[in-house]
Design an enzyme around this catalytic site. Structure first.
Site, PDB file in Angstrom:
ATOM      1  N   GLY A 202       2.117   6.915   1.210  1.00 55.31           N
ATOM      2  CA  GLY A 202       2.058   7.237  -0.300  1.00 55.31           C
ATOM      3  C   GLY A 202       1.713   8.766  -0.424  1.00 55.31           C
TER       4      GLY A 202
ATOM      5  N   ARG B 211       2.506  11.505  -4.227  1.00 50.15           N
ATOM      6  CA  ARG B 211       1.669  11.669  -5.402  1.00 50.15           C
ATOM      7  C   ARG B 211       0.202  11.194  -5.078  1.00 50.15           C
ATOM      8  NH1 ARG B 211       4.504   7.813  -9.430  1.00 50.15           N
ATOM      9  NH2 ARG B 211       4.727   6.382  -7.659  1.00 50.15           N
TER      10      ARG B 211
ATOM     11  N   ASP C 121       9.508   2.022   3.144  1.00 48.99           N
ATOM     12  CA  ASP C 121       8.747   0.980   2.411  1.00 48.99           C
ATOM     13  C   ASP C 121       7.604   0.529   3.332  1.00 48.99           C
ATOM     14  OD1 ASP C 121       7.564  -1.089   1.225  1.00 48.99           O
ATOM     15  OD2 ASP C 121       9.478  -2.337   1.006  1.00 48.99           O
ATOM     16  N   VAL C 122       6.262   1.044   3.135  1.00 49.44           N
ATOM     17  CA  VAL C 122       5.220   0.764   4.008  1.00 49.44           C
ATOM     18  C   VAL C 122       5.113  -0.777   4.262  1.00 49.44           C
ATOM     19  CG1 VAL C 122       3.884   2.805   3.458  1.00 49.44           C
ATOM     20  CG2 VAL C 122       3.471   0.853   2.120  1.00 49.44           C
TER      21      VAL C 122
ATOM     22  N   ASN D 185      -2.828   5.440   2.942  1.00 44.63           N
ATOM     23  CA  ASN D 185      -3.187   5.972   1.515  1.00 44.63           C
ATOM     24  C   ASN D 185      -2.113   4.932   0.460  1.00 44.63           C
ATOM     25  OD1 ASN D 185      -4.017   7.420  -0.855  1.00 44.63           O
ATOM     26  ND2 ASN D 185      -1.826   7.999  -0.661  1.00 44.63           N
TER      27      ASN D 185
ATOM     28  N   TYR E 284      -6.133  -6.457  -6.491  1.00 45.69           N
ATOM     29  CA  TYR E 284      -6.110  -5.201  -5.910  1.00 45.69           C
ATOM     30  C   TYR E 284      -7.576  -5.171  -4.991  1.00 45.69           C
ATOM     31  CZ  TYR E 284      -6.775   0.040  -5.806  1.00 45.69           C
ATOM     32  OH  TYR E 284      -6.970   1.338  -5.613  1.00 45.69           O
TER      33      TYR E 284
ATOM     34  N   LYS F 166      -8.297  -4.078  -1.235  1.00 48.30           N
ATOM     35  CA  LYS F 166      -9.128  -3.085  -0.764  1.00 48.30           C
ATOM     36  C   LYS F 166     -10.507  -3.741  -0.027  1.00 48.30           C
ATOM     37  CE  LYS F 166      -6.769   0.341  -2.409  1.00 48.30           C
ATOM     38  NZ  LYS F 166      -6.304   1.295  -1.580  1.00 48.30           N
TER      39      LYS F 166
END
Lengths: 252, 131
Positions: A12, A15, A63-64, A90, A155, A159
């Site tokens: 990532g 940006r 594409d991770v 990231n 999200y 995380k």
């Protein structure tokens, strides 16, 4: 130059926080392979920006969330620059929305990119780092893992899982001299946080004891530290970098 | 076909690399965990390296059967391996020297079976090299 001649991967990277990490690593002498998914203009501009300052950074499309692609891109980077010493996971996405209305696709894409991407790149690199008895893995988490906001079940779950994964992997790799840590940023001024910032306006700054939003550089500097020899005795830690946001103080 | 001595030398060199130890620490009776400091990830690394060095395939759990017993009461009772458990070991690990372990088969001592000599014997078996 704290990272001279090291080879680093930053996912990532084109940006936001990732872009800041790429620039900071390159400024410290690392050769930085940064992974981008689709935004080629951003990737090209970053490579050019780093080159202008005398650094070395190269964009790799991947594409991770795809396990095979992660393995292939790691091989391609090794073919270009030899063995890799630093990995920064990231790449992350948000699909905010209240849980009761959340579509399974919104859950899946967040978990597969944030957690799955971290798994895929660690999986592709862990044994290589273990073999060379040297390596740094830095996962970008979030204060959202522990400080809950409405609309972020997917999200927060991704995380929080990254935090647990970080500690568990740290234990497995420590005997081989590989450290695994995470950084938990607070509100950082990036495209990703734009909507939230727009909605909350000045309220956010009032919630942050240091009275300012974070910049990608604030995170990048900590990533440089964790990747550098100075952090050789730190592993399995989640470093919160949020201007004091998570202290939960109420503005007076 | 390599000789027994050649196999032992190659196994030693593999362990020196995988475990980051000095060659003079290696002897046939040295245990991987106790004497050479191997951790679980090292066992995987050793398997990969042996496969490459000898051009063989080592199926998971064949050389280092991590979970032969899984707490099965037929095989382990009160922290000791039962007679049935010892039979299972003889069958699964014909390349291991069980003579010392049989005298006091504490489960915690099972890692002592993993010696340099055990690996060399396993490789000999894989390559059909006669003793």
């Amino acid at each position: 130059m704290r990272l001279k001649d090291q080879v680093a991967i930053v996912t990532g990277g084109s940006r936001g926080i990732g872009r800041g990490v790429v620039k900071a690593f390159a400024a410290e002498g690392a050769k930085v392979a940064f992974i981008y998914k689709g935004n080629q203009p951003a990737a090209d501009s970053l490579a050019a920006e780093v080159a202008q300052t005398g650094g070395v950074a190269k964009a790799f499309q991947c594409d991770v969330a795809n396990h095979d692609e992660a393995f292939k891109v790691v091989e391609a980077i090794e073919a270009e620059w030899g063995s890799i010493q630093i990995l920064v996971n990231n790449a992350g996405v948000i699909r905010d929305g209240l849980f009761v209305a959340m579509k399974p696709e919104e859950w899946d894409v967040v978990v597969q990119t944030n957690l799955g991407g971290t798994f895929n790149f660690c999986h592709a690199l862990a044994m290589k780092l273990a073999r060379q008895r040297k390596g740094r893995i830095i996962n970008i988490s979030s204060v959202a893992a522990t400080n809950s906001n409405p609309g972020q079940t997917n999200y927060a779950a991704s995380k929080g899982a990254i935090n647990s994964f970080t500690r568990a992997l740290a234990v497995e790799l420590a005997g081989r001299g590989v450290t695994v840590n995470a950084i938990a940023p607070g509100f950082i001024e990036t495209d990703m946080s734009e909507n939230v910032r727009n909605k909350a306006g000045d309220l956010i700054k009032k919630m942050i004891p240091l009275k300012r939003l974070g910049q990608p550089e604030d995170i990048a500097k900590v990533a440089v530290f964790l990747a550098s020899p100075d952090a050789g005795y730190i592993t399995g830690q989640i470093l919160t970098v949020d201007g004091g946001l998570s202290l939960g103080a109420v503005a007076m | 076909m390599p000789s027994q001595e050649e196999i032992y030398q190659k196994v030693s060199a593999t362990l020196v690399e995988a475990l980051n130890v000095e060659v003079d620490e290696i002897n046939p009776a040295a245990t991987l965990q106790g004497d050479l400091g191997a951790e679980s990830i090292d066992f995987l690394d050793i398997v990969f390296r042996l496969e490459r060095e000898f051009g063989i395939k080592i199926p998971r759990n064949e050389l280092f059967p991590e979970s032969i017993f899984q707490g099965d009461p037929d095989f382990v009772m009160n922290g000791k391996v039962t007679e049935k458990g010892l039979d299972e070991l003889r069958q699964k690990m014909p390349f291991a020297d069980l003579s010392k372990f049989e005298k006091n088969p504490e489960l915690t001592a099972i890692s002592d079976l993993f010696t340099v000599d055990m690996i060399a014997k396993y490789i000999q078996g894989k390559l059909n090299v006669k003793n």
